[in-house]
Design a protein around this motif. Structure first.
Motif, short mmCIF file in Angstrom:
data_model
loop_
_atom_site.label_atom_id
_atom_site.label_comp_id
_atom_site.label_asym_id
_atom_site.label_seq_id
_atom_site.Cartn_x
_atom_site.Cartn_y
_atom_site.Cartn_z
N LEU A 166 0.80 -1.23 0.00
CA LEU A 166 0.00 0.00 0.00
C LEU A 166 0.83 1.28 0.00
CD1 LEU A 166 -3.02 -0.83 2.28
CD2 LEU A 166 -3.04 -0.32 -0.15
N GLN A 167 1.82 1.38 0.86
CA GLN A 167 2.58 2.64 0.97
C GLN A 167 3.27 3.01 -0.34
OE1 GLN A 167 5.96 3.74 1.07
NE2 GLN A 167 5.24 5.80 1.53
N PRO A 168 4.06 2.11 -0.95
CA PRO A 168 4.68 2.52 -2.21
C PRO A 168 3.68 2.80 -3.32
CG PRO A 168 5.49 0.35 -1.52
CD PRO A 168 4.51 0.82 -0.50
N MET A 169 2.61 2.01 -3.38
CA MET A 169 1.64 2.19 -4.45
C MET A 169 0.79 3.44 -4.26
SD MET A 169 0.66 0.78 -7.21
CE MET A 169 -0.67 0.97 -8.35
N MET A 170 0.51 3.78 -3.03
CA MET A 170 -0.36 4.92 -2.74
C MET A 170 0.41 6.24 -2.59
SD MET A 170 -3.54 3.91 -2.60
CE MET A 170 -4.28 5.22 -1.67
N GLN A 171 1.72 6.20 -2.76
CA GLN A 171 2.54 7.39 -2.55
C GLN A 171 2.04 8.59 -3.36
OE1 GLN A 171 6.65 6.50 -3.11
NE2 GLN A 171 7.32 8.19 -1.84
N HIS A 172 1.74 8.40 -4.62
CA HIS A 172 1.27 9.49 -5.48
C HIS A 172 -0.07 10.04 -4.97
CE1 HIS A 172 0.27 11.83 -9.03
NE2 HIS A 172 -0.86 11.15 -9.14
N THR A 173 -1.00 9.14 -4.65
CA THR A 173 -2.32 9.57 -4.17
C THR A 173 -2.22 10.28 -2.84
OG1 THR A 173 -3.42 7.82 -5.39
CG2 THR A 173 -4.60 8.74 -3.51
N LEU A 174 -1.44 9.75 -1.91
CA LEU A 174 -1.28 10.39 -0.61
C LEU A 174 -0.65 11.78 -0.76
CD1 LEU A 174 -0.06 7.34 1.48
CD2 LEU A 174 -2.31 8.40 1.53
N HIS A 175 0.27 11.91 -1.68
CA HIS A 175 0.88 13.23 -1.92
C HIS A 175 -0.13 14.20 -2.53
CE1 HIS A 175 3.94 16.20 -2.72
NE2 HIS A 175 3.54 16.26 -3.97
N GLU A 176 -0.91 13.72 -3.50
CA GLU A 176 -1.91 14.58 -4.14
C GLU A 176 -2.99 15.02 -3.17
OE1 GLU A 176 -2.55 15.68 -7.48
OE2 GLU A 176 -0.40 15.23 -7.71
N TRP A 177 -3.50 14.12 -2.35
CA TRP A 177 -4.62 14.43 -1.46
C TRP A 177 -4.21 15.08 -0.17
CZ3 TRP A 177 -8.03 9.41 -1.93
CH2 TRP A 177 -8.69 9.44 -3.17
N PHE A 178 -3.08 14.65 0.43
CA PHE A 178 -2.72 15.12 1.77
C PHE A 178 -1.38 15.82 1.85
CE2 PHE A 178 -5.25 11.16 2.25
CZ PHE A 178 -6.40 11.73 2.77
#
Length: 132
Positions: free
Chosen positions: A118-130
């Motif tokens: 989850l962490q490596p895959m969601m890195q872009h989304t977490l950066h965009e949203w939060f």
């Protein structure tokens, strides 16, 4: 509906983990099939119109599609691990006896790998949203 066709808690399924595993195997198989179908179509665009292909690929770079990708990885992993469990049940003489334990092993392995993924895959989304 015929008498006795409803199982516990209002579901149509009488089975326990085995039945839900059966349902999950079919659902994940259908999801993976539709992804592959869409993937073949969007990849075919490169031969028809490279510019259109580039536009389609650019739309994939958003957080919602990233969440769908995470779901796809989860579906593929569960489908693969549960498929191996089904093979063991079919071809190992003790497979049916241990099918429930193997299912919980599949679920545990799937959960551990998904948490690590989850962490490596969601890195872009977490950066965009939060902004993380």
């Amino acid at each position: 509906m015929a008498s006795g066709t409803k199982g516990a808690k209002g579901t149509l399924y009488r089975g326990r983990e085995g039945m839900w595993s059966w349902v999950a195997q079919r659902v994940t198989g259908v999801l993976v099939f539709f992804f592959l179908f869409a993937h073949v179509l969007d990849t075919a665009l490169v031969r028809v119109s490279p510019n259109t292909y580039n536009k389609v690929i650019e739309t994939y770079k958003n957080p919602i599609v990233n969440l769908l990708e995470v779901g796809l990885v989860g579906a593929v992993m569960f489908h693969a691990f549960n498929g191996l469990r089904i093979i063991a049940i079919d071809f190992w003489s003790k497979g049916p006896k241990y099918q429930r334990q193997m299912l919980w092993g599949v679920v545990g392995l799937w959960a551990v790998l998904m948490i690590g993924f989850l962490q490596p895959m969601m890195q872009h989304t977490l950066h965009e949203w939060f902004g993380w």
